[in-house]
Design a protein around this motif. Structure first.
Motif: not given
Length: 679
Positions: A334-354, A356-359
């Motif tokens: 993302a910092r290199l401005r080469q964002c992959p199509s997967e995971p999407t923004i919504s998928q990353i936000k869903h992951e952050l809602s868990s 269990k995710i480490l700090r």
């Protein structure tokens, strides 16, 4: 089914197939038994467990309950049904089954382990600890339970007890690399490492090839090279520590070669700023196990630090293919401005809602989201996630910025620092030092890269030598007070000793330079050395100081975007830091005078030829066209600007703050006085 073969024998044959991994054949045989004998308890039980392994807990539960009705006093069946219920997150029901199992199997190791696990899920931690400790009384070498106990004890604040369980596992040499890392982190927090290191060394004297102990010693020693700990060590002590850490880790990897042991060596080499060596070990790791995503992540980070952007991008993309939610790969791409199509923004936000995710992973994913939103021209959402990432990093950090950086004390002690008038040693010195200082993200890396492209200059990167010398003054010489007060109390002999210690380390860095005789200057580019300019002038009165100044608003937003440590990740603390930095630099400019040159970042990128010519004149160096082609210079860069300095000069970062102007008006208003000072 032949009448000559008993159902029990047929079930055993099916179990053999099951254990061998031929689950389809095993299921077929179990069902044949049940067709002939529907109430066969063993077939019901084993088929139920097979279905649970295949992800069919409901069908599994039906079979296990049927088996239990025919064998109500079976502790094994009750335990299996409890496991099935726990897989469905029906923890209270599972607990009841485990309690029933324990009634019939009072010393059952599996039952005690499961009782502890379900109590942990129910947040009944004291009960979980009780059951696991009871299990260890029966089976003290049960590594997995010791890991579980260590985790719960750590969460409960019982760091020493948690470390004791992991140390037991490590000493048995059955530890996994993650156990070693977890234990090293616990020891850092407990700050009682000497006794453990002493015990490790005694054991290693009897068994030098003990993998776990070599890995533990290597990780603990490497952790002592962090800025906080290194400040208590002399520079030669730091060097010996670095060599010893690497030796222990490499010994472990030689004794037990695996992708995990190779990865562990590489990670620690990155921690002590040796990316070239780390790459060798990460490449070994991925060659040993091409499906090991973490090694691709770290390989990408090491390659990026050396300017190998294409190779780094490839490594990060490989990591994402193996593990699409990889925090570091997502952040760097993302910092290199080469964002992959997967995971999407919504998928990353869903992951952050868990929960269990480490700090640390949460920090990186928030920063990655910030860059994702920037690429979609949504600065308000980006700012929100950059700030959330920063706030997470302050959980255990001190927040009183003004007290820590003590601008008034630094300014007060500055005139008292006595320069070393004469170096009485006989050592020849063919080069002088250039110290580049300023705010992080102000352009100091760019300036070093430009000057290091000159044939008379060597860039040494961000050296921690000055801060280490400063931090250890009180301890070394028994002088009351900390930095900066201690520096002006040193004798000439003490000052000369520090100067030599610093130069000896620089000499070692320059030993690999192919043209050392031509180098007139060596650069120490640690931006925050502005806090130690009094000590620097005391040790090196003949040095040149280059101060890079940039619009504080652009500095601030760049710091927030780059996932830097505190205080550069929280707007309010960053604002305080900028004000103290400017106070110190105004004072330094008055005192140092003609040996200090302030370089405006905006002018450097807008009129590079004129600005570079002025800087070279200040240094007494002739013009070199190579300085304009700095992006072609091959050298390691271990700062967040590692990508930018591989590109020609550009002006796109000037005024970058404007896209965030409406996101946090209070913050930008707080640094308006700092803008006046720059202008």
């Amino acid at each position: 089914m032949s009448n000559s073969i008993s159902p029990a024998t047929t079930v055993q044959a099916a179990l053999h197939l099951h254990q061998r991994g031929d689950v389809d054949a095993a299921e077929s045989v179990y069902r044949r038994v049940l067709d002939a004998e529907p109430n066969n308890v063993d077939a019901l039980h084993l088929l139920g467990m097979l279905l649970l392994e295949q992800g069919n807990p409901k069908k599994s539960e039906t079979l296990l309950r049927s088996a239990s009705t025919h064998a109500p006093s079976s502790g094994i069946l009750a335990n299996s049904l409890g496991v099935c219920l726990m897989r469905q997150a029906r923890y209270n029901e599972a607990l009841a089954q485990f309690q029933l199992a324990l009634k019939f199997e009072r010393s059952g190791v599996d039952v005690l382990q499961n009782m502890g696990e379900v109590c942990e899920k129910l947040q009944r931690f004291e009960e979980a600890i009780k059951y696991w400790e009871r299990l260890l009384g029966i089976a003290p070498d049960h590594d997995e339970v010791r890991r579980l106990l260590a985790s719960v004890l750590e969460d409960s604040g019982e760091i020493q007890q948690a470390a004791a369980h992991l140390f037991y596992v490590v000493c048995r040499d059955t530890a996994k690399e993650r156990d070693v890392l977890a234990l090293a982190n616990l020891l850092q927090r407990n700050l009682q490492t000497e006794a453990v290191l002493s015990e490790c060394r005694q054991r290693l004297s009897r068994n030098p090839d003990h993998v776990g102990l070599n890995q533990l010693v290597g990780c603990v020693l490497a952790s002592r090279l962090s800025p906080t700990h290194a400040a208590q060590l002399s520079l030669p002590e730091q060097r010996e520590l670095r060599l010893s850490a690497i030796a222990h880790l490499e010994r472990a990897a030689e004794v037990r070669p695996s992708h995990l042991s190779y990865d562990l060596v590489g990670r620690n080499l990155m921690e002590i700023h040796c990316p070239e060596k780390a790459i060798v070990w990460f490449e070994k790791a991925v060659a040993s196990n091409p499906a090991f995503a973490p090694a691709y992540e770290c390989l990408g980070a090491a390659l990026l630090s050396l300017g190998e952007t294409d190779a780094a991008t490839d490594a990060f993309e490989r990591a994402l293919k193996l593990y699409p939610r990889s925090p570091l790969a997502n952040f760097e791409l993302a910092r290199l401005r080469q964002c992959p199509s997967e995971p999407t923004i919504s998928q990353i936000k869903h992951e952050l809602s868990s929960a269990k995710i480490l700090r640390d992973d949460r920090i990186l994913l928030h920063a990655a989201l910030g860059h994702r939103y920037l690429s979609e021209e949504q600065p308000e959402a980006a700012w929100k996630h950059f700030c959330e990432s920063g706030e997470l990093k302050t959980d255990q950090e001190p927040r009183v910025c003004a007290e820590i950086y003590r601008a008034d004390a630094i300014i007060e002690s500055f005139p008292k620092a006595r320069p070393l008038i004469r170096d009485n040693s006989s050592r020849p010195l063919s080069y002088k030092m250039i110290f580049i200082v300023g705010m992080p993200r102000s352009g100091t890396t760019l300036l070093e890269q430009i000057l290091a492209s000159h044939d008379s200059v060597t860039g040494c990167g961000e050296l921690t030598f000055i801060s280490s010398l400063a931090g250890g003054l009180s301890k070394r010489y028994g002088i009351e007070g900390g930095v900066p007060e201690a520096s002006w109390q040193m004798s000439d002999e003490q000052t000369q000793a520090l100067r030599h210690e610093y130069l000896n380390e620089v000499d070692r860095l320059l030993a690999d330079d192919p043209l050392p005789a031509k180098k007139r200057y060596a650069i120490d580019k640690m931006p925050t050395n502005f806090r130690f300019l009094g000590l620097i002038r005391q040790l090196f009165p003949d040095s040149k100081i280059l101060h890079v100044s940039r619009d504080p608003r652009d500095v601030a937003v760049s710091c927030l975007e780059q996932n830097l440590a505190w205080p550069f990740c929280v707007p309010s603390d960053l604002s305080t830091y900028i004000q103290h930095y400017q106070q110190i630099m105004r004072h330094a400019e008055e005192l140092i005078g003609p040996d200090l040159l302030t370089v405006r970042y905006e002018r450097l990128v807008q009129t590079p030829r004129d600005e570079i010519a002025s800087i070279l004149t200040f240094l007494g160096l002739p013009w070199r066209a190579e300085c304009l082609r700095f992006n072609e210079t091959k050298r390691a860069v271990n700062t967040p600007s590692k990508q930018q300095v591989r590109q020609p000069i550009y002006t796109g970062s000037v005024g970058k703050w404007k896209q965030y102007a409406d996101c946090d008006t209070e913050f930008f208003q707080s640094i308006e006085p700092a803008i006046m000072q720059v202008d």
